[in-house]
Design a protein around this motif. Structure first.
Motif, PDB file in Angstrom:
ATOM      1  N   PHE A 124       0.815  -1.207   0.000  1.00  0.00           N
ATOM      2  CA  PHE A 124       0.000   0.000   0.000  1.00  0.00           C
ATOM      3  C   PHE A 124       0.854   1.264   0.000  1.00  0.00           C
ATOM      4  CE2 PHE A 124      -3.021  -3.035   2.011  1.00  0.00           C
ATOM      5  CZ  PHE A 124      -4.039  -2.934   1.080  1.00  0.00           C
ATOM      6  N   ASP A 125       2.017   1.221   0.646  1.00  0.00           N
ATOM      7  CA  ASP A 125       2.841   2.422   0.742  1.00  0.00           C
ATOM      8  C   ASP A 125       3.782   2.592  -0.438  1.00  0.00           C
ATOM      9  OD1 ASP A 125       4.494   0.310   1.432  1.00  0.00           O
ATOM     10  OD2 ASP A 125       5.229   1.207   3.293  1.00  0.00           O
ATOM     11  N   ASP A 126       3.644   1.757  -1.465  1.00  0.00           N
ATOM     12  CA  ASP A 126       4.430   1.928  -2.681  1.00  0.00           C
ATOM     13  C   ASP A 126       4.082   3.273  -3.318  1.00  0.00           C
ATOM     14  OD1 ASP A 126       4.799   1.651  -5.754  1.00  0.00           O
ATOM     15  OD2 ASP A 126       5.957  -0.023  -4.942  1.00  0.00           O
ATOM     16  N   SER A 127       5.070   3.999  -3.767  1.00  0.00           N
ATOM     17  CA  SER A 127       4.825   5.338  -4.313  1.00  0.00           C
ATOM     18  C   SER A 127       3.894   5.299  -5.513  1.00  0.00           C
ATOM     19  CB  SER A 127       6.146   6.002  -4.693  1.00  0.00           C
ATOM     20  OG  SER A 127       6.845   5.224  -5.662  1.00  0.00           O
ATOM     21  N   ASN A 134      -4.107   8.990  -5.778  1.00  0.00           N
ATOM     22  CA  ASN A 134      -4.289  10.438  -5.811  1.00  0.00           C
ATOM     23  C   ASN A 134      -4.833  10.887  -7.172  1.00  0.00           C
ATOM     24  OD1 ASN A 134      -3.499  10.797  -3.176  1.00  0.00           O
ATOM     25  ND2 ASN A 134      -1.380  11.318  -3.683  1.00  0.00           N
ATOM     26  N   GLY A 135      -4.400  10.232  -8.238  1.00  0.00           N
ATOM     27  CA  GLY A 135      -4.974  10.510  -9.550  1.00  0.00           C
ATOM     28  C   GLY A 135      -6.447  10.144  -9.601  1.00  0.00           C
ATOM     29  N   LEU A 136      -6.791   9.033  -8.956  1.00  0.00           N
ATOM     30  CA  LEU A 136      -8.199   8.641  -8.871  1.00  0.00           C
ATOM     31  C   LEU A 136      -9.010   9.693  -8.130  1.00  0.00           C
ATOM     32  CD1 LEU A 136     -10.359   6.284  -9.220  1.00  0.00           C
ATOM     33  CD2 LEU A 136      -9.768   5.691  -6.862  1.00  0.00           C
ATOM     34  N   LEU A 137      -8.460  10.218  -7.032  1.00  0.00           N
ATOM     35  CA  LEU A 137      -9.158  11.260  -6.285  1.00  0.00           C
ATOM     36  C   LEU A 137      -9.407  12.490  -7.154  1.00  0.00           C
ATOM     37  CD1 LEU A 137      -7.385  11.105  -2.795  1.00  0.00           C
ATOM     38  CD2 LEU A 137      -9.737  10.416  -3.308  1.00  0.00           C
ATOM     39  N   ASP A 138      -8.436  12.839  -7.989  1.00  0.00           N
ATOM     40  CA  ASP A 138      -8.638  13.968  -8.908  1.00  0.00           C
ATOM     41  C   ASP A 138      -9.835  13.708  -9.822  1.00  0.00           C
ATOM     42  OD1 ASP A 138      -6.409  15.268  -7.863  1.00  0.00           O
ATOM     43  OD2 ASP A 138      -5.052  14.506  -9.413  1.00  0.00           O
ATOM     44  N   TYR A 139      -9.912  12.488 -10.341  1.00  0.00           N
ATOM     45  CA  TYR A 139     -11.028  12.128 -11.220  1.00  0.00           C
ATOM     46  C   TYR A 139     -12.349  12.187 -10.455  1.00  0.00           C
ATOM     47  CZ  TYR A 139     -14.282   9.248 -13.860  1.00  0.00           C
ATOM     48  OH  TYR A 139     -15.406   8.789 -14.513  1.00  0.00           O
ATOM     49  N   VAL A 140     -12.375  11.621  -9.254  1.00  0.00           N
ATOM     50  CA  VAL A 140     -13.610  11.617  -8.456  1.00  0.00           C
ATOM     51  C   VAL A 140     -14.081  13.044  -8.198  1.00  0.00           C
ATOM     52  CG1 VAL A 140     -14.575  11.045  -6.194  1.00  0.00           C
ATOM     53  CG2 VAL A 140     -13.160   9.372  -7.406  1.00  0.00           C
ATOM     54  N   ALA A 141     -13.171  13.912  -7.802  1.00  0.00           N
ATOM     55  CA  ALA A 141     -13.540  15.296  -7.521  1.00  0.00           C
ATOM     56  C   ALA A 141     -14.112  15.975  -8.760  1.00  0.00           C
ATOM     57  CB  ALA A 141     -12.331  16.065  -6.998  1.00  0.00           C
ATOM     58  N   ALA A 142     -13.537  15.685  -9.920  1.00  0.00           N
ATOM     59  CA  ALA A 142     -14.018  16.295 -11.161  1.00  0.00           C
ATOM     60  C   ALA A 142     -15.420  15.822 -11.516  1.00  0.00           C
ATOM     61  CB  ALA A 142     -13.052  15.990 -12.302  1.00  0.00           C
ATOM     62  N   GLN A 143     -15.793  14.627 -11.057  1.00  0.00           N
ATOM     63  CA  GLN A 143     -17.121  14.082 -11.347  1.00  0.00           C
ATOM     64  C   GLN A 143     -18.196  14.632 -10.424  1.00  0.00           C
ATOM     65  OE1 GLN A 143     -17.771  11.574 -13.975  1.00  0.00           O
ATOM     66  NE2 GLN A 143     -15.881  12.666 -14.458  1.00  0.00           N
ATOM     67  N   GLU A 173      -1.385   2.623   6.737  1.00  0.00           N
ATOM     68  CA  GLU A 173      -1.424   3.909   7.436  1.00  0.00           C
ATOM     69  C   GLU A 173      -0.658   4.974   6.644  1.00  0.00           C
ATOM     70  OE1 GLU A 173       0.429   5.407  11.564  1.00  0.00           O
ATOM     71  OE2 GLU A 173      -1.212   3.958  11.803  1.00  0.00           O
ATOM     72  N   THR A 174       0.498   4.600   6.093  1.00  0.00           N
ATOM     73  CA  THR A 174       1.247   5.541   5.254  1.00  0.00           C
ATOM     74  C   THR A 174       0.428   5.919   4.026  1.00  0.00           C
ATOM     75  OG1 THR A 174       3.371   4.649   5.995  1.00  0.00           O
ATOM     76  CG2 THR A 174       3.356   5.846   3.903  1.00  0.00           C
ATOM     77  N   PHE A 175      -0.162   4.920   3.379  1.00  0.00           N
ATOM     78  CA  PHE A 175      -1.024   5.171   2.223  1.00  0.00           C
ATOM     79  C   PHE A 175      -2.149   6.128   2.595  1.00  0.00           C
ATOM     80  CE2 PHE A 175      -5.092   3.973   0.271  1.00  0.00           C
ATOM     81  CZ  PHE A 175      -4.838   4.203  -1.068  1.00  0.00           C
ATOM     82  N   PHE A 176      -2.773   5.878   3.734  1.00  0.00           N
ATOM     83  CA  PHE A 176      -3.891   6.723   4.145  1.00  0.00           C
ATOM     84  C   PHE A 176      -3.433   8.154   4.417  1.00  0.00           C
ATOM     85  CE2 PHE A 176      -6.415   8.686   7.527  1.00  0.00           C
ATOM     86  CZ  PHE A 176      -7.632   8.772   6.870  1.00  0.00           C
ATOM     87  N   MET A 177      -2.338   8.329   5.117  1.00  0.00           N
ATOM     88  CA  MET A 177      -1.849   9.669   5.424  1.00  0.00           C
ATOM     89  C   MET A 177      -1.600  10.456   4.143  1.00  0.00           C
ATOM     90  SD  MET A 177       0.841   8.745   8.468  1.00  0.00           S
ATOM     91  CE  MET A 177       1.644  10.340   8.349  1.00  0.00           C
ATOM     92  N   GLU A 178      -0.967   9.815   3.162  1.00  0.00           N
ATOM     93  CA  GLU A 178      -0.627  10.501   1.921  1.00  0.00           C
ATOM     94  C   GLU A 178      -1.865  10.826   1.094  1.00  0.00           C
ATOM     95  OE1 GLU A 178       2.325  11.580   0.971  1.00  0.00           O
ATOM     96  OE2 GLU A 178       3.361  10.804   2.748  1.00  0.00           O
ATOM     97  N   THR A 179      -2.780   9.885   0.996  1.00  0.00           N
ATOM     98  CA  THR A 179      -3.966  10.103   0.153  1.00  0.00           C
ATOM     99  C   THR A 179      -4.982  11.003   0.846  1.00  0.00           C
ATOM    100  OG1 THR A 179      -4.923   8.006   0.938  1.00  0.00           O
ATOM    101  CG2 THR A 179      -3.635   7.944  -1.103  1.00  0.00           C
TER     102      THR A 179
END
Length: 354
Positions: A124-127, A134-143, A173-179
């Motif tokens: 999960f913490d792989d860059s 984060n790219g997915l979040l950009d798409y979700v926000a645009a929708q 947890e690292t994944f969650f903090m970053e996203t």
């Protein structure tokens, strides 16, 4: 004549079965205040979702939930072609209905991993995993330019998948903090968390859940008072459970994004027990109103048999108790009739000013 009338009344009770369960009166109810009653709106056999939503609104519901799955949206690296596009549909429909939405993006969905196939096997913490989400979040926000979001859950019931694996929890947890940080850039005032189960908070994963919630704006929880074999616990257990929950997170707000109590024989339950649970739920909510501003009930209406089978297949579990749980969670029957529990919701909300 008396005996004939008595026989007639008894025949009605037998014919109606447990639908004859009366609603309980409400005493000493705490006014609604700013609390939000949410519901997973599910249509009955008529397939009329709009009618189902209006019925939910009639008992005070002002918010709903929406769950989408990462691997169903990002169909190739950086390519977003969900079919159907529930995000777009929600953005078109719910604003006109004046409904808020609690959004869950399932990276984990209970016991299933929902990463796109090309990311399978990466921690999960792989860059790359973090950047892609984060790219997915950009798409979700645009929708969702017009939708009023109440919360964002990154992952659903993550404790069931992560178990007690400390390394997995650390990576997530690292994944969650970053996203979550990226989500805050997109929605600066939106509460962001990661959904876990009440049983996890009260059980072995508790330290890991405490840790990840240090970085959450709100504690997001699912709650079903069941034993390990999916038989129901007594309705009054909700009071001790809510105390356990609020004691675990004394300084944080808690959203109960799933609350449910099946009515099926396979769960050693009944319409009467489900109705009693609704009454106890609202009293417990009154007690903790300041710390629990939102409760979402799962579901409004029982699922059809084919949907129950599909869910059991998806969760890789088909024990009779689990199937009964899935099939009877609704406050209404699939053939479009109120269970007594739905009428009890109306009684409870009216007493509190919803």
């Amino acid at each position: 004549p008396f005996s004939i009338a008595l026989i007639f009344l008894l025949s009605l009770v037998v014919a109606c079965g447990e639908t004859a369960v009366p609603t309980a009166p409400v005493a000493d109810a705490v006014p609604r205040g700013s609390r939000i009653l949410s519901m997973d709106v599910t249509e009955a056999v008529d397939g009329d979702f709009n009618a189902a939503l209006q019925l939910a609104k009639s008992v005070g519901v002002t918010a709903v939930t929406l769950t989408v799955y990462w691997d169903e949206i990002e169909t190739a690296p950086g390519v977003y072609t969900p079919d159907p596009n529930w995000l777009e549909i929600a953005n078109l429909y719910y604003p006109a209905q004046e409904m808020q939405v609690s959004l869950t993006i399932s990276v984990i969905d209970t016991d299933n991993l929902r990463l796109p196939p090309d990311l399978a096997g990466k921690p999960f913490d792989d860059s790359a995993v973090i950047a892609r989400f984060n790219g997915l979040l950009d798409y979700v926000a645009a929708q969702l330019p017009d939708l009023t979001l109440k919360s964002l859950a990154i992952g659903n019931e993550i404790d069931i998948y992560l178990g007690t694996d400390a390394a997995q929890w650390g990576a997530y947890e690292t994944f969650f903090m970053e996203t979550a940080g990226h989500a805050h850039a997109l929605w600066p005032t939106l509460p962001v968390g990661s959904k876990t189960t009440f049983d996890g908070i009260a059980g072995d994963p508790a330290p890991a859940i405490q840790s990840i919630n240090q970085f959450s704006d709100v504690v997001l929880v699912t709650y079903y008072p069941l034993n390990a074999d999916f038989t129901v616990r007594e309705a009054a257990t909700v009071h001790d459970d809510f105390q356990t929950l609020t004691d675990a997170f004394p300084d944080q707000l808690i959203y109960l994004l799933e609350v449910g109590y099946p009515s099926g024989d396979g769960n050693h339950s009944s319409y009467a027990k489900q109705t009693a649970f609704i009454g106890e739920l609202f009293v417990a909510w009154d007690t903790h109103a300041e710390q629990i501003p939102l409760v979402n009930y799962t579901w409004q209406t029982d699922m059809p048999p084919d949907a129950v089978k599909q869910m059991a297949d998806d969760y890789h579990f088909d024990s009779p108790g689990f199937v009964s749980y899935l099939a009877t969670l609704g406050l209404r029957t699939f053939d479009n009739a109120d269970k007594p529990a739905f009428r009890q919701v109306a009684t409870e909300t009216e007493a509190r000013g919803w």
